[in-house]
Write a protein that holds these residues in place. Structure first.
Motif, PDB file in Angstrom:
ATOM      1  N   ASP A   1      17.137 -37.736   0.623  1.00  0.00           N
ATOM      2  CA  ASP A   1      16.078 -38.443  -0.105  1.00  0.00           C
ATOM      3  C   ASP A   1      14.852 -38.616   0.776  1.00  0.00           C
ATOM      4  O   ASP A   1      13.721 -38.455   0.327  1.00  0.00           O
ATOM      5  CB  ASP A   1      16.557 -39.829  -0.558  1.00  0.00           C
ATOM      6  CG  ASP A   1      17.608 -39.745  -1.643  1.00  0.00           C
ATOM      7  OD1 ASP A   1      17.598 -38.738  -2.379  1.00  0.00           O
ATOM      8  OD2 ASP A   1      18.434 -40.671  -1.745  1.00  0.00           O
TER       9      ASP A   1
ATOM     10  N   VAL B   1       8.087 -47.157 -11.419  1.00  0.00           N
ATOM     11  CA  VAL B   1       9.113 -47.074 -10.375  1.00  0.00           C
ATOM     12  C   VAL B   1      10.448 -46.682 -10.986  1.00  0.00           C
ATOM     13  O   VAL B   1      11.186 -45.850 -10.450  1.00  0.00           O
ATOM     14  CB  VAL B   1       9.235 -48.418  -9.617  1.00  0.00           C
ATOM     15  CG1 VAL B   1      10.448 -48.407  -8.698  1.00  0.00           C
ATOM     16  CG2 VAL B   1       7.971 -48.666  -8.801  1.00  0.00           C
TER      17      VAL B   1
ATOM     18  N   GLY C   1       7.772 -48.020  -3.447  1.00  0.00           N
ATOM     19  CA  GLY C   1       7.816 -48.421  -4.847  1.00  0.00           C
ATOM     20  C   GLY C   1       8.737 -49.605  -5.066  1.00  0.00           C
ATOM     21  O   GLY C   1       8.380 -50.556  -5.781  1.00  0.00           O
ATOM     22  N   ARG C   2       9.901 -49.594  -4.429  1.00  0.00           N
ATOM     23  CA  ARG C   2      10.823 -50.733  -4.547  1.00  0.00           C
ATOM     24  C   ARG C   2      10.232 -51.969  -3.877  1.00  0.00           C
ATOM     25  O   ARG C   2      10.401 -53.086  -4.355  1.00  0.00           O
ATOM     26  CB  ARG C   2      12.182 -50.376  -3.947  1.00  0.00           C
ATOM     27  CG  ARG C   2      13.062 -49.565  -4.879  1.00  0.00           C
ATOM     28  CD  ARG C   2      14.506 -49.594  -4.437  1.00  0.00           C
ATOM     29  NE  ARG C   2      14.680 -48.940  -3.142  1.00  0.00           N
ATOM     30  CZ  ARG C   2      15.016 -47.662  -2.984  1.00  0.00           C
ATOM     31  NH1 ARG C   2      15.191 -46.894  -4.039  1.00  0.00           N
ATOM     32  NH2 ARG C   2      15.153 -47.145  -1.799  1.00  0.00           N
TER      33      ARG C   2
ATOM     34  N   SER D   1       6.117 -40.821  -8.058  1.00  0.00           N
ATOM     35  CA  SER D   1       5.671 -40.936  -6.665  1.00  0.00           C
ATOM     36  C   SER D   1       4.804 -42.177  -6.500  1.00  0.00           C
ATOM     37  O   SER D   1       4.344 -42.762  -7.481  1.00  0.00           O
ATOM     38  CB  SER D   1       4.865 -39.697  -6.260  1.00  0.00           C
ATOM     39  OG  SER D   1       3.602 -39.722  -6.898  1.00  0.00           O
TER      40      SER D   1
ATOM     41  N   THR E   1       9.602 -43.955   2.623  1.00  0.00           N
ATOM     42  CA  THR E   1       9.372 -42.953   1.591  1.00  0.00           C
ATOM     43  C   THR E   1       8.621 -43.596   0.438  1.00  0.00           C
ATOM     44  O   THR E   1       8.530 -44.822   0.343  1.00  0.00           O
ATOM     45  CB  THR E   1      10.696 -42.382   1.070  1.00  0.00           C
ATOM     46  OG1 THR E   1      11.439 -43.436   0.445  1.00  0.00           O
ATOM     47  CG2 THR E   1      11.526 -41.784   2.206  1.00  0.00           C
ATOM     48  N   ASP E   2       8.112 -42.755  -0.451  1.00  0.00           N
ATOM     49  CA  ASP E   2       7.392 -43.298  -1.610  1.00  0.00           C
ATOM     50  C   ASP E   2       8.298 -44.174  -2.464  1.00  0.00           C
ATOM     51  O   ASP E   2       7.862 -45.196  -2.997  1.00  0.00           O
ATOM     52  CB  ASP E   2       6.762 -42.176  -2.434  1.00  0.00           C
ATOM     53  CG  ASP E   2       7.735 -41.060  -2.774  1.00  0.00           C
ATOM     54  OD1 ASP E   2       8.939 -41.184  -2.450  1.00  0.00           O
ATOM     55  OD2 ASP E   2       7.299 -40.062  -3.367  1.00  0.00           O
ATOM     56  N   SER E   3       9.574 -43.821  -2.585  1.00  0.00           N
ATOM     57  CA  SER E   3      10.479 -44.640  -3.398  1.00  0.00           C
ATOM     58  C   SER E   3      10.756 -45.982  -2.733  1.00  0.00           C
ATOM     59  O   SER E   3      10.894 -47.005  -3.415  1.00  0.00           O
ATOM     60  CB  SER E   3      11.785 -43.897  -3.687  1.00  0.00           C
ATOM     61  OG  SER E   3      12.462 -43.578  -2.493  1.00  0.00           O
ATOM     62  N   GLN E   4      10.826 -46.013  -1.396  1.00  0.00           N
ATOM     63  CA  GLN E   4      11.001 -47.286  -0.696  1.00  0.00           C
ATOM     64  C   GLN E   4       9.785 -48.196  -0.911  1.00  0.00           C
ATOM     65  O   GLN E   4       9.928 -49.395  -1.133  1.00  0.00           O
ATOM     66  CB  GLN E   4      11.210 -47.043   0.807  1.00  0.00           C
ATOM     67  CG  GLN E   4      12.595 -46.550   1.172  1.00  0.00           C
ATOM     68  CD  GLN E   4      12.699 -46.224   2.653  1.00  0.00           C
ATOM     69  OE1 GLN E   4      11.813 -45.587   3.230  1.00  0.00           O
ATOM     70  NE2 GLN E   4      13.781 -46.647   3.274  1.00  0.00           N
TER      71      GLN E   4
ATOM     72  N   ASN F   1      11.037 -43.147 -11.448  1.00  0.00           N
ATOM     73  CA  ASN F   1      11.097 -42.371 -10.198  1.00  0.00           C
ATOM     74  C   ASN F   1       9.825 -41.561  -9.944  1.00  0.00           C
ATOM     75  O   ASN F   1       9.883 -40.432  -9.450  1.00  0.00           O
ATOM     76  CB  ASN F   1      12.317 -41.440 -10.178  1.00  0.00           C
ATOM     77  CG  ASN F   1      13.608 -42.209 -10.068  1.00  0.00           C
ATOM     78  OD1 ASN F   1      13.685 -43.181  -9.329  1.00  0.00           O
ATOM     79  ND2 ASN F   1      14.609 -41.794 -10.813  1.00  0.00           N
TER      80      ASN F   1
ATOM     81  N   GLY G   1      11.183 -37.139  -0.061  1.00  0.00           N
ATOM     82  CA  GLY G   1      10.162 -38.090  -0.486  1.00  0.00           C
ATOM     83  C   GLY G   1       8.887 -37.981   0.334  1.00  0.00           C
ATOM     84  O   GLY G   1       8.878 -37.461   1.447  1.00  0.00           O
TER      85      GLY G   1
ATOM     86  N   GLU H   1      18.985 -45.146   1.291  1.00  0.00           N
ATOM     87  CA  GLU H   1      18.586 -43.811   0.901  1.00  0.00           C
ATOM     88  C   GLU H   1      19.261 -42.818   1.819  1.00  0.00           C
ATOM     89  O   GLU H   1      19.437 -43.062   3.011  1.00  0.00           O
ATOM     90  CB  GLU H   1      17.065 -43.635   1.007  1.00  0.00           C
ATOM     91  CG  GLU H   1      16.297 -44.396  -0.047  1.00  0.00           C
ATOM     92  CD  GLU H   1      14.857 -43.951  -0.090  1.00  0.00           C
ATOM     93  OE1 GLU H   1      14.384 -43.413   0.931  1.00  0.00           O
ATOM     94  OE2 GLU H   1      14.224 -44.125  -1.130  1.00  0.00           O
TER      95      GLU H   1
END
Length: 200
Positions: free
Chosen positions: A17, A171, A131-132, A176, A126-129, A174, A21, A13
């Protein structure tokens, strides 16, 4: 065949990002684990009742197994002085695997193991991390279903598949982390209603 990298995608990221995030800290992760454990304690008897209704005479106690699997992780994290989300997720995964009971417990420990894989090396995430990382957890749980020697608990399998699909779609869109978790809860509510109707 799907691999972790194919499904989870790129893990890097940019700094932009990370700034944009929502940041999830080690303290947040501790609260999440403690919250999950508290919810399992409250729901354990209901989960066991569903098992008894679906399989009269069954000696399985998936609710109890989930609690006994999560308890060591919650207790270890409460005593840990580690502040990093990566380190704490690794501790939770190790403790849950040592305490795993039954097929339901193995699946829960597998989810935590995948979560630790996805958060490895992170101090905050982050929220995306996160999520992954949940996608890794889903994949580890799916693999655990394949290798489990005993017949998996059907209710747990249905719930895991429904949550996995819902979380995966969220996820990919994208959303949150709060929206991802909300999306993951929706199929559980539908499954609970379906069980209530079929058992009445």
């Amino acid at each position: 065949m799907n691999t972790f990298e194919n499904i989870v995608g790129e893990t890097g990221e940019s700094q932009e990002d990370i700034r944009q995030g929502e940041v999830i800290t080690g303290s947040d992760f501790k609260r999440m684990v403690r919250g999950v454990y508290s919810e399992l304690l409250l729901a354990a008897e209901n989960i066991d009742d569903v098992e008894r209704r679906l399989r009269p005479g069954s000696l399985r106690r998936p609710g109890r197994d989930l609690c006994r699997t999560m308890a060591p992780a919650a207790q270890l994290l409460a005593r840990s002085e580690d502040d990093s989300i990566g380190g704490l997720s690794r501790l939770a995964a190790s403790a849950s695997f040592l305490g795993a009971r039954g097929s339901a417990g193995v699946m829960l420990a597998s989810i935590l193991r995948g979560l630790a894989k996805g958060l490895s090396g992170c101090y905050d995430a982050t929220d995306s991390q996160v999520g992954r990382a949940f996608q890794y957890g889903i994949l580890y749980a799916q693999r655990a279903l394949v290798v489990e020697e005993e017949e998996p608990d059907e209710v747990i399998v249905q719930a895991a598949r429904a949550v996995a699909k819902s979380a995966h779609d969220a996820v990919r869109a994208n959303l949150s982390i709060l929206e991802i978790l909300s999306a993951a809860k929706e199929p559980l509510s539908r499954l609970r209603k379906k069980i209530s109707v079929s058992s009445s």
